[in-house]
Design an enzyme around this catalytic site. Structure first.
Site, mmCIF file in Angstrom:
data_model
loop_
_atom_site.group_PDB
_atom_site.id
_atom_site.type_symbol
_atom_site.label_atom_id
_atom_site.label_comp_id
_atom_site.label_asym_id
_atom_site.label_seq_id
_atom_site.Cartn_x
_atom_site.Cartn_y
_atom_site.Cartn_z
ATOM 1 C CG ASP A 90 27.935 -21.687 -9.835
ATOM 2 O OD1 ASP A 90 28.245 -22.722 -10.458
ATOM 3 O OD2 ASP A 90 26.784 -21.224 -9.840
ATOM 4 C CG ASP A 109 27.751 -13.983 -9.722
ATOM 5 O OD1 ASP A 109 28.145 -14.062 -8.537
ATOM 6 O OD2 ASP A 109 26.700 -14.527 -10.119
ATOM 7 C CB CYS A 144 25.322 4.333 -24.085
ATOM 8 S SG CYS A 144 25.561 2.553 -23.859
ATOM 9 C CB CYS A 198 25.861 -0.528 -25.713
ATOM 10 S SG CYS A 198 24.153 -0.089 -26.090
ATOM 11 C CB CYS A 223 23.369 3.582 -27.207
ATOM 12 S SG CYS A 223 22.315 3.156 -25.808
ATOM 13 C CG HIS A 264 21.694 0.009 -22.656
ATOM 14 N ND1 HIS A 264 22.428 1.131 -22.978
ATOM 15 C CD2 HIS A 264 21.080 0.279 -21.473
ATOM 16 C CE1 HIS A 264 22.256 2.046 -22.033
ATOM 17 N NE2 HIS A 264 21.439 1.559 -21.118
HETATM 18 ZN ZN LIG Z 1 23.627 1.635 -24.649
#
Ligand SMILES: [Zn+2]
Length: 408
Positions: free
Chosen positions: A120, A294, A332, A334, A337, A363
């Site tokens: 930025d 963002d 999920c 991730c 998970c 997550h």
């Molecule tokens: Zn997750």
């Protein structure tokens, strides 16, 4: 708001690229699926080619304020699906210093991240974090929030810092003001932003770095339209819509996008709304024609123990999760998970174990980036308008700025 956009607004023109007359051979933005001519949405599918890789749009950029997305390493970030991150010029200028980062081979090497980075302009932090700040027509003088030392940013200096960092995308120096500011304040800041945009362009040298300009104009339709036209008239590689994601209401933000985006309808450059991060806010802004976002919001709320799930969120500090063997979100992909239960996460948060912050951040960023991928899939197949109800359902109702997030 309704599914349809106001009548009479132009849709995107034919598939266009930003290659004609562009200033840098290293930047290319292609609209793969323009918004439909029937005006049902201004959302579009795009592909942004940068020095360190390709970014599919609409896209969300996790924020790595201090050259790290808090609690994650670069492999974790790749695992969340991140293809581009944002780093803060102001923070890196103050610590460890842009010249040091340049000596060490640039920001990508320094932080071990080989995909695109957007920096930025520093304007937002200079104005919001600096203890003392004096804005004049030439720049901003401020005191470091770290040690109180005195510093000055001008358009030329903001560009020099970003060139030293070596980001894929630099952003022109601007003067952001709160959306609710009085008209005279917005008008003055918008005028300065325009002059600094021209100076930023004149100062910019790096051929392997894109440069985006920033539209201001607050919530005033005429000022916003004038600023959009002015910034779009300059040879930037992308257009940032600044001065939003602040204290405005969602309706005010959407009305402002309805002023700015139609002016850019036939403009072949990416549109970036800075600072927006909840799934609902992202979806509604995509619907109104924004390509890039963002925010620290997904990672910040994660570190508070709030996990985003389809239709809303769960607060892992709630005692009901202490015996819950299910993952945060079934299916999920991730890091959290795949291996761990809600009960384990609830324990980690109560024990203030460091792993809690890493898993939670993985997550929420995975959820956010997967949500953007679902949006892109709907755009690719031409079913985005029909998919809006289901996408809104998945996003839940959470809106608002990072500061306004309440405990569930
Ligand atoms: Zn997750």
């Amino acid at each position: 708001m309704s599914d349809s956009l106001p009548d009479g607004e132009p849709a995107d023109g034919p598939v266009a690229t930003a290659t004609d007359g562009r200033r840098r051979a290293s930047v290319r933005f292609e609209v793969l699926r323009p918004s439909p001519a029937d005006g049902s949405t201004r959302a579009r599918l795009g592909r942004l080619e940068l020095t360190h890789g390709i970014v599919e749009t609409p896209q969300f950029m996790p924020v790595g304020t201090n050259a790290t997305v808090k609690a994650l390493d670069p492999d974790d970030l790749v695992g969340t699906g991140a293809t581009i991150i944002l780093a803060n010029t102001y923070h890196l200028y103050l610590r460890p210093g842009h010249e040091r980062i340049a000596r060490l081979g640039g920001l990508h090497r320094f932080m071990g991240w080989d995909r695109p980075i957007l920096t930025d302009s520093g304007g937002f932090q200079v104005v919001s974090l600096g203890d003392l700040r004096v804005v004049d027509d030439d720049g901003v003088t401020f005191r470091s929030h770290i040690d109180g030392s005195l510093h000055r940013f001008t358009a030329e200096h903001a560009i020099a810092v970003q060139e030293a960092l070596g980001s894929d995308v630099a952003v022109a120096f601007d003067q952001p003001v709160a959306p609710s500011s009085p008209r005279e304040v917005v008008a003055g800041a918008t005028e300065r932003t325009h002059r600094w945009a021209e100076r930023s362009l004149a100062a910019h040298r790096r051929a392997d770095q894109a440069l985006f300009g920033i539209v201001q104009g607050g919530l005033e339709p005429d000022l916003r339209a004038g600023s959009t036209e002015f910034i779009a008239s300059l040879p930037f590689d992308g257009i940032c819509l600044g001065g939003l994601a602040g204290d405005e209401t969602p309706a005010q933000r959407e009305a402002t996008l309805d002023v700015a985006v139609p002016i850019l309808a036939h403009d072949p450059r990416p549109r970036y709304l800075m600072g927006l991060g909840s799934p609902t806010d992202l979806l509604e802004a995509v619907h109104r024609g924004v390509d890039l976002f963002d925010s620290v919001m997904p990672s910040r709320v994660a570190r508070n123990g709030q996990f985003w799930v389809p239709g809303g969120r769960i607060n892992i500090r709630n005692s009901r999760y202490l015996d819950d063997p299910a993952p945060i979100e079934e299916g999920c992909p991730c890091l959290a998970c795949r291996r761990f239960s809600r009960a384990y996460l609830a324990h980690l948060f109560r024990a203030q174990e460091l792993l809690a912050y890493r898993l939670a951040t993985c997550h929420n960023l995975t959820f956010t980036l997967d949500f953007m991928a679902r949006i892109r899939a709907a755009l690719r197949s031409g079913t985005f308008p029909a998919s809006l109800p289901a996408l809104r359902e998945r996003a839940g109702r959470m809106r608002g700025s990072e500061a306004s997030v309440q405990s569930a």
